[in-house]
Write an enzyme that holds these catalytic residues in place. Structure first.
Site, mmCIF file in Angstrom:
data_model
loop_
_atom_site.group_PDB
_atom_site.id
_atom_site.type_symbol
_atom_site.label_atom_id
_atom_site.label_comp_id
_atom_site.label_asym_id
_atom_site.label_seq_id
_atom_site.Cartn_x
_atom_site.Cartn_y
_atom_site.Cartn_z
ATOM 1 N N ASP A 32 53.402 48.949 18.085
ATOM 2 C CA ASP A 32 52.046 48.846 18.567
ATOM 3 C C ASP A 32 50.728 49.806 18.780
ATOM 4 O OD1 ASP A 32 49.995 47.089 20.162
ATOM 5 O OD2 ASP A 32 50.918 48.095 21.606
ATOM 6 N N GLU A 78 51.486 45.417 14.532
ATOM 7 C CA GLU A 78 50.531 44.799 15.184
ATOM 8 C C GLU A 78 49.229 45.489 14.626
ATOM 9 O OE1 GLU A 78 48.173 43.170 19.057
ATOM 10 O OE2 GLU A 78 50.408 43.855 19.279
ATOM 11 N N ASP A 138 52.595 48.208 26.765
ATOM 12 C CA ASP A 138 52.698 48.640 24.966
ATOM 13 C C ASP A 138 54.335 48.321 24.194
ATOM 14 O OD1 ASP A 138 50.103 50.234 25.237
ATOM 15 O OD2 ASP A 138 50.865 51.019 27.248
#
Length: 164
Positions: free
Chosen positions: A7, A67, A140
């Site tokens: 992420d 992501e 996160d």
């Protein structure tokens, strides 16, 4: 198959390593690579790049899933996170060409079955899917784990190659 989910973030870059055998998944480890405010940008980016490189050397993932960035408000933040994502991609590309990306909506759909799920729903499903005692923290890291799970569930045939 071992998947490193990332992420992207500038201050905190979440990561999660998931192992999949068929439909069974197991969380290997997770965390965040942190950079401190006030440190020059090039040093923060280097910290992120080296951190991702370390993860690749420790866990030896078969695939790396990112992501995809989604920002609607702050252009400066988007640029900084984009630079951080670039540092992570460079480190991963030195290790493998098996780089994939998923939009937030694809991750929500894969994890909860609903493309507009909120963070709490995603976190709860990560906990359930991996049979964890608690929701991974910080957010996160949980997001990175969700990205790795999405890749495990999608399979390479349905995935979007980041590297074309």
């Amino acid at each position: 198959m071992i998947v490193l989910g990332i992420d992207p973030g500038y201050a905190l870059m979440g990561w999660g390593v998931v192992e999949a055998e068929g439909s069974r998944m197991k969380l290997i480890n997770y965390g965040c690579i942190e950079t401190k405010a006030g440190v020059p940008m090039q040093n923060r980016l280097r910290t992120l790049q080296l951190g991702v490189r370390d993860l690749l050397n420790i866990y030896h993932p078969d695939d790396v899933a990112f992501e995809e960035l989604f920002f609607a408000r702050n252009v400066t933040t988007a640029l900084m996170v984009g630079a951080a994502r670039g540092a992570a991609i460079i480190a991963a590309a030195e290790y493998t060409q098996n780089l994939y990306e998923y939009t937030p909506m694809q991750i929500k759909q894969a994890i909860t079955g609903y493309g507009k799920a909120d963070k709490k729903q995603i976190q709860q499903m990560v906990k359930l899917l991996l049979k964890l005692d608690e929701i991974p923290k910080p957010d996160d890291a949980a997001d990175a784990i969700a990205c790795a799970i999405t890749h495990c569930q999608a399979g390479v045939a349905k995935s979007q190659f980041l590297m074309k």
